[in-house]
Scaffold this motif. Structure first.
Motif, PDB file in Angstrom:
ATOM      1  N   PHE A  50       0.821  -1.212   0.000  1.00 55.99           N
ATOM      2  CA  PHE A  50       0.000   0.000   0.000  1.00 55.99           C
ATOM      3  C   PHE A  50       0.856   1.264   0.000  1.00 55.99           C
ATOM      4  O   PHE A  50       0.448   2.292  -0.554  1.00 55.99           O
ATOM      5  CB  PHE A  50      -0.938   0.004   1.217  1.00 55.99           C
ATOM      6  CG  PHE A  50      -2.269  -0.633   0.949  1.00 55.99           C
ATOM      7  CD1 PHE A  50      -3.236   0.023   0.201  1.00 55.99           C
ATOM      8  CD2 PHE A  50      -2.558  -1.901   1.436  1.00 55.99           C
ATOM      9  CE1 PHE A  50      -4.467  -0.563  -0.052  1.00 55.99           C
ATOM     10  CE2 PHE A  50      -3.776  -2.498   1.189  1.00 55.99           C
ATOM     11  CZ  PHE A  50      -4.740  -1.832   0.444  1.00 55.99           C
ATOM     12  N   THR A  51       2.027   1.203   0.633  1.00 55.45           N
ATOM     13  CA  THR A  51       2.879   2.395   0.658  1.00 55.45           C
ATOM     14  C   THR A  51       3.520   2.680  -0.694  1.00 55.45           C
ATOM     15  O   THR A  51       4.047   3.780  -0.899  1.00 55.45           O
ATOM     16  CB  THR A  51       3.991   2.234   1.719  1.00 55.45           C
ATOM     17  OG1 THR A  51       4.803   1.088   1.395  1.00 55.45           O
ATOM     18  CG2 THR A  51       3.395   2.056   3.094  1.00 55.45           C
ATOM     19  N   TRP A  52       3.494   1.718  -1.591  1.00 56.38           N
ATOM     20  CA  TRP A  52       4.040   1.930  -2.934  1.00 56.38           C
ATOM     21  C   TRP A  52       3.012   2.535  -3.884  1.00 56.38           C
ATOM     22  O   TRP A  52       3.326   2.857  -5.028  1.00 56.38           O
ATOM     23  CB  TRP A  52       4.557   0.606  -3.499  1.00 56.38           C
ATOM     24  CG  TRP A  52       5.830   0.156  -2.844  1.00 56.38           C
ATOM     25  CD1 TRP A  52       6.731   0.921  -2.192  1.00 56.38           C
ATOM     26  CD2 TRP A  52       6.334  -1.185  -2.795  1.00 56.38           C
ATOM     27  NE1 TRP A  52       7.768   0.166  -1.721  1.00 56.38           N
ATOM     28  CE2 TRP A  52       7.568  -1.142  -2.083  1.00 56.38           C
ATOM     29  CE3 TRP A  52       5.886  -2.418  -3.275  1.00 56.38           C
ATOM     30  CZ2 TRP A  52       8.319  -2.278  -1.838  1.00 56.38           C
ATOM     31  CZ3 TRP A  52       6.656  -3.557  -3.031  1.00 56.38           C
ATOM     32  CH2 TRP A  52       7.859  -3.482  -2.329  1.00 56.38           C
ATOM     33  N   ILE A  53       1.766   2.671  -3.420  1.00 57.18           N
ATOM     34  CA  ILE A  53       0.737   3.304  -4.251  1.00 57.18           C
ATOM     35  C   ILE A  53       1.054   4.796  -4.379  1.00 57.18           C
ATOM     36  O   ILE A  53       1.391   5.448  -3.377  1.00 57.18           O
ATOM     37  CB  ILE A  53      -0.660   3.106  -3.625  1.00 57.18           C
ATOM     38  CG1 ILE A  53      -1.006   1.607  -3.573  1.00 57.18           C
ATOM     39  CG2 ILE A  53      -1.723   3.877  -4.400  1.00 57.18           C
ATOM     40  CD1 ILE A  53      -2.325   1.329  -2.879  1.00 57.18           C
ATOM     41  N   PRO A  54       0.967   5.366  -5.552  1.00 59.23           N
ATOM     42  CA  PRO A  54       1.243   6.802  -5.715  1.00 59.23           C
ATOM     43  C   PRO A  54       0.343   7.645  -4.812  1.00 59.23           C
ATOM     44  O   PRO A  54      -0.867   7.424  -4.734  1.00 59.23           O
ATOM     45  CB  PRO A  54       0.925   7.061  -7.197  1.00 59.23           C
ATOM     46  CG  PRO A  54       1.134   5.731  -7.848  1.00 59.23           C
ATOM     47  CD  PRO A  54       0.691   4.703  -6.846  1.00 59.23           C
ATOM     48  N   THR A  58       1.188   8.420   1.952  1.00 65.06           N
ATOM     49  CA  THR A  58       1.947   9.311   2.837  1.00 65.06           C
ATOM     50  C   THR A  58       2.625   8.578   3.984  1.00 65.06           C
ATOM     51  O   THR A  58       3.669   9.025   4.467  1.00 65.06           O
ATOM     52  CB  THR A  58       1.027  10.401   3.410  1.00 65.06           C
ATOM     53  OG1 THR A  58      -0.089   9.769   4.071  1.00 65.06           O
ATOM     54  CG2 THR A  58       0.504  11.311   2.309  1.00 65.06           C
ATOM     55  N   LEU A  59       2.051   7.484   4.429  1.00 62.24           N
ATOM     56  CA  LEU A  59       2.645   6.750   5.545  1.00 62.24           C
ATOM     57  C   LEU A  59       3.827   5.915   5.060  1.00 62.24           C
ATOM     58  O   LEU A  59       3.769   5.328   3.984  1.00 62.24           O
ATOM     59  CB  LEU A  59       1.612   5.839   6.209  1.00 62.24           C
ATOM     60  CG  LEU A  59       0.536   6.505   7.066  1.00 62.24           C
ATOM     61  CD1 LEU A  59      -0.427   5.456   7.618  1.00 62.24           C
ATOM     62  CD2 LEU A  59       1.153   7.310   8.206  1.00 62.24           C
ATOM     63  N   PRO A  60       4.888   5.838   5.853  1.00 56.64           N
ATOM     64  CA  PRO A  60       6.035   4.998   5.464  1.00 56.64           C
ATOM     65  C   PRO A  60       5.705   3.516   5.620  1.00 56.64           C
ATOM     66  O   PRO A  60       4.900   3.132   6.476  1.00 56.64           O
ATOM     67  CB  PRO A  60       7.126   5.429   6.446  1.00 56.64           C
ATOM     68  CG  PRO A  60       6.374   5.908   7.650  1.00 56.64           C
ATOM     69  CD  PRO A  60       5.119   6.542   7.118  1.00 56.64           C
ATOM     70  N   GLY A  61       6.335   2.689   4.818  1.00 59.28           N
ATOM     71  CA  GLY A  61       6.167   1.254   4.927  1.00 59.28           C
ATOM     72  C   GLY A  61       7.077   0.669   5.988  1.00 59.28           C
ATOM     73  O   GLY A  61       7.924   1.375   6.559  1.00 59.28           O
ATOM     74  N   PRO A  62       6.936  -0.616   6.277  1.00 61.50           N
ATOM     75  CA  PRO A  62       7.779  -1.236   7.313  1.00 61.50           C
ATOM     76  C   PRO A  62       9.266  -1.141   7.019  1.00 61.50           C
ATOM     77  O   PRO A  62      10.062  -0.986   7.942  1.00 61.50           O
ATOM     78  CB  PRO A  62       7.283  -2.685   7.334  1.00 61.50           C
ATOM     79  CG  PRO A  62       6.531  -2.887   6.062  1.00 61.50           C
ATOM     80  CD  PRO A  62       5.979  -1.567   5.694  1.00 61.50           C
ATOM     81  N   ASN A  65       7.439  16.942  15.398  1.00 58.36           N
ATOM     82  CA  ASN A  65       8.605  17.029  14.512  1.00 58.36           C
ATOM     83  C   ASN A  65       8.409  16.254  13.209  1.00 58.36           C
ATOM     84  O   ASN A  65       9.366  16.088  12.446  1.00 58.36           O
ATOM     85  CB  ASN A  65       9.845  16.505  15.239  1.00 58.36           C
ATOM     86  CG  ASN A  65      10.272  17.398  16.384  1.00 58.36           C
ATOM     87  OD1 ASN A  65      10.794  18.490  16.183  1.00 58.36           O
ATOM     88  ND2 ASN A  65      10.037  16.953  17.607  1.00 58.36           N
ATOM     89  N   ASN A  66       7.187  15.783  12.987  1.00 58.59           N
ATOM     90  CA  ASN A  66       6.827  15.074  11.752  1.00 58.59           C
ATOM     91  C   ASN A  66       7.670  13.806  11.530  1.00 58.59           C
ATOM     92  O   ASN A  66       8.001  13.457  10.399  1.00 58.59           O
ATOM     93  CB  ASN A  66       6.966  16.008  10.540  1.00 58.59           C
ATOM     94  CG  ASN A  66       6.178  15.505   9.336  1.00 58.59           C
ATOM     95  OD1 ASN A  66       5.146  14.838   9.491  1.00 58.59           O
ATOM     96  ND2 ASN A  66       6.647  15.805   8.143  1.00 58.59           N
ATOM     97  N   ASN A  67       7.999  13.111  12.627  1.00 53.21           N
ATOM     98  CA  ASN A  67       8.734  11.851  12.537  1.00 53.21           C
ATOM     99  C   ASN A  67       7.739  10.686  12.608  1.00 53.21           C
ATOM    100  O   ASN A  67       7.549  10.068  13.662  1.00 53.21           O
ATOM    101  CB  ASN A  67       9.766  11.742  13.664  1.00 53.21           C
ATOM    102  CG  ASN A  67      10.867  12.769  13.535  1.00 53.21           C
ATOM    103  OD1 ASN A  67      11.271  13.120  12.423  1.00 53.21           O
ATOM    104  ND2 ASN A  67      11.369  13.262  14.656  1.00 53.21           N
ATOM    105  N   VAL A  68       7.099  10.425  11.476  1.00 57.87           N
ATOM    106  CA  VAL A  68       6.034   9.418  11.454  1.00 57.87           C
ATOM    107  C   VAL A  68       6.585   8.027  11.762  1.00 57.87           C
ATOM    108  O   VAL A  68       5.933   7.223  12.436  1.00 57.87           O
ATOM    109  CB  VAL A  68       5.308   9.426  10.092  1.00 57.87           C
ATOM    110  CG1 VAL A  68       4.191   8.387  10.073  1.00 57.87           C
ATOM    111  CG2 VAL A  68       4.753  10.816   9.792  1.00 57.87           C
ATOM    112  N   SER A  69       7.775   7.729  11.284  1.00 56.21           N
ATOM    113  CA  SER A  69       8.371   6.411  11.533  1.00 56.21           C
ATOM    114  C   SER A  69       8.578   6.171  13.023  1.00 56.21           C
ATOM    115  O   SER A  69       8.373   5.056  13.523  1.00 56.21           O
ATOM    116  CB  SER A  69       9.698   6.280  10.789  1.00 56.21           C
ATOM    117  OG  SER A  69       9.504   6.285   9.389  1.00 56.21           O
TER     118      SER A  69
END
Length: 278
Positions: free
Chosen positions: A44-48, A51-55, A241-245
């Motif tokens: 799903f994270t590879w879909i254009p 916004t969320l990072p993948g594992p 700080n926008n550190n989603v990971s």
């Protein structure tokens, strides 16, 4: 030949290895489900436009936090082990207070019909309030971050303990009470020999639910405590700080610790409750 036979006997007699072999088939389904979840998440994270990072990116972005959970550079710059430990300490305090007061008040409500009728509307009203809603009122009342945070944990955890304890006391079979009257048991003997053993399964149910809610409430509790060590503030700071990971990694820690807490309560229950009550 003799050495080989001894090794085989040691392997067969090793209880830990035997237990692992028995549990291995049970580990395959959850591990398979976890693998499928990670693969789907990554796809799903590879879909254009995603916004969320993948594992994979989460691991790359948080590799230092994963590999060094025990680092301590002073202030709030600490590894996730210390963040979780600080949160667990707050949960322990709030949860312990909730357990003591919840069990005591639950027993009183279960034994008194008039007290139950008087307090039931208030209990049903307050127990539906989410933890975040208690944050501003706790700050307004207590004026300090630490007591306010402990109050949020306490007020979130107390209701399942109180309600389940009261239900357990009300569900004591009348035959038990009749036997207590025939034997002319004192109030202390009735509590120790009749009430507590009969209500224990309900009490432990409330305690297990409450420990999960107390751990969930730590996020709301620590958001109000700026500049402190704790997994809740760690998430809030990462969001700022926008550190989603880092947020995702912290959520994994929260889930794992919550699972351990639940299993720990289940283990205590299995050691205390009689076999016929489990």
């Amino acid at each position: 030949m003799v050495t080989l036979q001894r090794r085989q006997n040691t392997t067969v007699q090793n209880p830990w290895l035997s237990r692992l072999q028995k549990q291995f088939p049970d580990l395959i389904p959850p591990l398979s489900a976890l693998l499928i979840f990670l693969v789907v998440w990554q796809l799903f994270t590879w879909i254009p436009g995603a916004t969320l990072p993948g594992p994979i990116q989460v691991v790359q972005d948080t590799w230092i936090l994963i590999m060094y959970p025990f680092y301590d550079r002073g202030g709030i710059d600490k590894g996730l082990f210390w963040q979780v430990l600080a949160s667990l300490q707050r949960v322990a305090i709030g949860y312990s207070l909730a357990a003591v007061i919840g069990i005591s008040l639950g027993i009183a409500i279960g034994m008194s019909k008039s007290l139950s009728k008087a307090l039931d509307p208030m209990i049903q009203l307050f127990r539906t309030v989410p933890p975040l809603a208690w944050v501003p009122i706790s700050l307004a009342a207590l004026r300090q971050n630490e007591p306010a945070a402990l109050f949020v944990i306490f007020i979130t955890a107390i209701w399942p303990i109180l309600i389940n304890t009261a239900v357990g006391v009300k569900q004591i079979p009348q035959d038990y009470n009749n036997v207590a009257k025939v034997l002319q048991l004192s109030r202390k003997e009735y509590f120790i020999n009749i009430l507590i053993p009969a209500a224990l399964p309900y009490i432990f149910t409330g305690l297990r639910i409450a420990i999960g809610l107390a751990w969930l409430a730590i996020i709301a509790a620590e958001i109000i405590m700026s500049g402190i060590v704790g997994i809740g503030f760690f998430i809030w700071d990462a969001y700022q700080n926008n550190n989603v990971s880092e947020i995702i990694l912290a959520l994994v820690y929260i889930g794992v610790v919550g699972l351990i807490l639940d299993k720990f309560m289940l283990w205590i229950q299995s050691r205390i409750l009689p076999e016929e009550q489990k």
